[in-house]
Design an enzyme around this catalytic site. Structure first.
Site, PDB file in Angstrom:
ATOM      1  N   SER A 103      17.749  27.814 111.620  1.00  0.00           N
ATOM      2  CA  SER A 103      16.565  28.811 112.045  1.00  0.00           C
ATOM      3  C   SER A 103      15.564  28.086 112.842  1.00  0.00           C
ATOM      4  CB  SER A 103      15.867  28.974 110.544  1.00  0.00           C
ATOM      5  OG  SER A 103      17.071  29.703 109.738  1.00  0.00           O
ATOM      6  N   ARG A 147      22.900  33.448 100.451  1.00  0.00           N
ATOM      7  CA  ARG A 147      21.678  32.797 100.313  1.00  0.00           C
ATOM      8  C   ARG A 147      21.127  33.266  99.035  1.00  0.00           C
ATOM      9  NH1 ARG A 147      16.886  34.164 104.602  1.00  0.00           N
ATOM     10  NH2 ARG A 147      16.671  36.104 103.308  1.00  0.00           N
ATOM     11  N   LYS A 149      11.692  37.090 102.913  1.00  0.00           N
ATOM     12  CA  LYS A 149      11.569  35.569 102.934  1.00  0.00           C
ATOM     13  C   LYS A 149      10.028  35.516 103.078  1.00  0.00           C
ATOM     14  CE  LYS A 149      13.262  31.581 105.254  1.00  0.00           C
ATOM     15  NZ  LYS A 149      14.001  30.854 106.152  1.00  0.00           N
TER      16      LYS A 149
END
Length: 222
Positions: free
Chosen positions: A114, A45, A143
């Site tokens: 998610s 990511r 995040k």
């Protein structure tokens, strides 16, 4: 879409990479150490990376994982995952619809999604995704657009709403609070800073795996 049987390869200790947290060691080196410590799935990511830079990183991590049997997923970037020949893709709620991505990936590649609410879990089309990332369990700085923390009780409710789709918990998880997730129904846990920011990623991964494998009677979430 024809009926599909989701993969049984559900991670129990899933690492999401972060270049900033890995620091000068680099993502591939941290991944190598983490897998030696027990990580059994890796997601690359890199939100700010260009497509070319992301592809280069994915390929570098693929080299590290070659021969380990540990699957590599790419966050969001379906095109990069396909070009690289990655094992799968992980989607967020604002990404392309899971049904459309499944058609692009075919039946063999892994697909994660998610979810942060019971409603999102109930809306997941049957047989399309292989696992759900449920969270955040706790507040996390990795995040910034994450939803409100669920806590163990919230995770349990989302897992129940998932109606059998395997779930992994994510968000502020470490060896010290892993016990809170016992009894929630998750198949495993997903971590970022607990490994990427650790002085010794291998030892950190090993501690997480040991905590997850501890006797089930310890610290069951109420």
């Amino acid at each position: 879409m024809s009926a599909r049987v989701p993969s049984t390869r559900v991670p129990s200790l899933y690492l999401v990479t972060d270049s900033a947290l890995c620091g000068p060691r680099g993502v591939p080196a941290v991944v190598r150490a983490a897998v030696a410590g027990g990580v059994d799935a890796v997601q690359v990511r890199e939100k700010g990376a260009s497509d070319r830079d992301l592809l280069a990183l994915v390929r570098a991590v693929q080299e590290v994982l070659e021969g380990t049997g540990v699957p590599l997923l790419v966050d969001d970037a379906v095109d990069v995952a396909l070009v690289a020949g990655a094992d799968g893709v992980h989607l967020g709620q604002s990404d392309l619809p899971a049904e459309d991505v499944r058609r692009l990936l075919g039946p063999q590649m892994l697909l994660g999604l998610s979810v942060s609410t019971v409603e999102q879990a109930r809306a997941v089309p049957p047989g399309v995704v292989d696992h759900l990332g449920v969270g955040p369990v706790h507040a996390t700085p990795t995040k910034t657009d994450a939803a409100a923390p669920l806590g163990a009780g919230g995770v349990r409710a989302v897992v129940e709403a998932a109606a059998g789709t395997p779930c992994v918990a994510i968000g502020g998880i470490g060896a010290a609070n892993l016990h809170e997730l016992r009894g929630t129904g998750v198949a495993g846990v997903c971590v970022v800073s607990a490994v990427c920011a650790a002085p010794d990623p291998r030892a950190a991964a090993s501690a997480l795996r040991a905590a997850w494998a501890a006797p089930s009677g310890a610290g069951v979430a109420r």
